[in-house]
Design a protein around this motif. Structure first.
Motif, PDB file in Angstrom:
ATOM      1  N   TYR A   1       3.678   5.528 -10.734  1.00  0.00           N
ATOM      2  CA  TYR A   1       2.747   5.989 -11.760  1.00  0.00           C
ATOM      3  C   TYR A   1       2.530   4.911 -12.817  1.00  0.00           C
ATOM      4  N   ARG A   2       1.596   5.233 -13.732  1.00  0.00           N
ATOM      5  CA  ARG A   2       1.354   4.389 -14.905  1.00  0.00           C
ATOM      6  C   ARG A   2       1.441   5.222 -16.167  1.00  0.00           C
TER       7      ARG A   2
ATOM      8  N   PRO B   1       1.509  -0.085 -10.906  1.00  0.00           N
ATOM      9  CA  PRO B   1       2.453   0.929 -11.406  1.00  0.00           C
ATOM     10  C   PRO B   1       3.507   0.317 -12.321  1.00  0.00           C
TER      11      PRO B   1
END
Length: 434
Positions: free
Chosen positions: A73-74, A39
């Motif tokens: 998240y990415r 992430p």
């Protein structure tokens, strides 16, 4: 969208008052095991760049009476949708992890898989879990996770109280191990069966999860399942697994040519496990031939064509004003705008979500005016207005077309949005332009 590797994990917390101390093993294992899907964004009320300090800050900001959470998240591919939720007293203290990595094909590499396994092993040791698993999202959906055919209330009460399914990666808690029989559990035919220090068992079914649907993997899955559940029949289990594999075989789209721009968008709105079936259904869908036309125009019977045409413009502008935030393309008034409108109304199930009075009095007339305006603007059509709205026509080539009548039929139901789509109607008119 591609299939995903989905991990669901809920383990016990020992020192819920000290986040940094309690989550150190979690973060160490994540940072060592994530690799390509590490992430780079953490999110509470607002997104921030990944750092441990940001995680501590968000967990404190989001803390309620009984829980706190943070998302990870990415920005780039591969995609990551991950959440960490801590349940706090008076609830039983726990750490809940939802980890979704896309694409599943990332885990066709053995080294990527072993990093993932080491990460989950560390979590399972530090945060004892009654059950955890990682597997294809699509196949989990077909298997009926998390209820497995039970009522939701029963499922929440009993949890994973027996081996309903064997996934690529499984963590069986000590209670479940004892109910199966530790000796039986440890003798399961699988790629890896490892007893952890806290009495739980880590079981890896197959070298990589990406080929879970291959026949060899399904045979291995059936063997492991019936070994852990002697009450099950091997042939029955294998037949069910093969049927799930068949449901996920990619289907080549060959949609009705007029509707392909619209139908190609529909499958992604369904659960990933249903998409191939939906593509197959849409491949054979054939809408009725458009009947909203006349061979010759009815003469205009309005006193002031200019005033009536102005009212059509106001109807069309009202539609654009109401939907332009969701559909900026409506302002362009192109054939693509009609497809965008078709898809939006279908996705929102507009005809069945809103009152018939609103639709008949406002939405359908506005859609008809917008459709007719595009026939005028893009196909060189000419309005022939009538007192009765559904008799108003647009002359294109040797035919006259009835956009308001089309819009009324279109807005009857969700299915009618496909049967009487604006996209198909435009292409039909286009064919008769000359």
């Amino acid at each position: 969208m591609d299939d995903n590797l989905l991990l669901s994990f809920e383990g016990a917390l020992a020192h819920q008052a000290d986040f940094e101390r309690e989550l150190e093993p979690f973060l160490q294992a994540l940072e060592a095991g994530a690799g390509e899907w590490m992430p780079d964004i953490v999110k509470g009320k607002r997104p921030q760049s990944y750092s441990r300090a940001a995680i501590w800050r968000i967990l404190k900001e989001e803390r309620g009476e009984r829980s706190t959470s943070v998302g990870l998240y990415r920005k780039k591919w591969p995609m990551l949708d991950m959440s960490l939720r801590l349940r706090l007293p008076p609830l039983p203290s726990s750490l809940q992890i939802w980890l979704d990595v896309q694409p599943l094909s990332l885990f066709s590499k053995t080294e990527e898989c072993w990093r993932f396994i080491e990460m989950v092993r560390s979590w399972a040791i530090h945060y004892p879990a009654p059950y955890a698993s990682a597997h294809s999202m699509a196949d989990r959906e077909l298997a009926g996770f998390p209820h497995f055919g039970r009522e939701a209330e029963v499922s929440r009460r009993d949890g994973f109280d027996k081996v309903y399914e064997v996934c690529w990666l499984n963590v069986f808690g000590s209670k479940l191990v004892e109910s199966v029989g530790r000796e039986r559990m440890l003798s399961t035919p699988a790629r890896l069966v490892e007893e952890l220090p806290n009495g739980s068992v880590l079981l890896i079914l197959w070298p990589t999860p990406a080929d879970f649907a291959s026949d060899d993997a399904r045979v291995a899955q059936a063997r492991a399942h019936v070994h852990l559940r002697p009450d099950l029949d091997f042939d029955t289990v294998l037949r069910r697994l093969r049927a799930r594999s068949a449901a996920l075989v990619p289907v080549v789209p060959h949609f009705h040519p007029d509707l392909a721009p619209l139908l190609s968008r529909l499958p992604d709105t369904f659960a990933i496990s249903e998409r191939q079936q939906k593509i197959a259904e849409l491949n054979v869908f054939r809408p009725p031939e458009p009947e909203e036309w006349l061979p010759a125009a009815l003469p205009s019977d309005v006193e002031s064509q200019e005033r009536v045409l102005s009212s059509y413009g106001e109807l069309s502008e009202g539609l654009v004003a109401a939907l332009h935030i969701h559909l900026p393309s409506l302002m362009d008034a192109t054939p693509e705008s009609l497809t965008d409108l078709d898809f939006h109304l279908w996705r929102e199930n507009f005809p069945e979500r809103y009152t018939r009075e609103l639709i008949d009095a406002h939405t359908a007339p506005a859609v008809g005016a917008y459709l007719g305006g595009i026939l005028v603007r893009r196909l060189g059509g000419e309005w022939v207005p009538r007192k009765k709205l559904e008799e108003s026509q647009v002359r294109v080539g040797e035919r006259v077309w009835l956009p308001f009548l089309r819009a009324r039929r279109y807005m009857q139901s969700r299915q009618s949005l496909l049967d009487y789509s604006l996209t198909q109607f435009f292409h039909e008119v286009e064919r008769f332009r000359s």
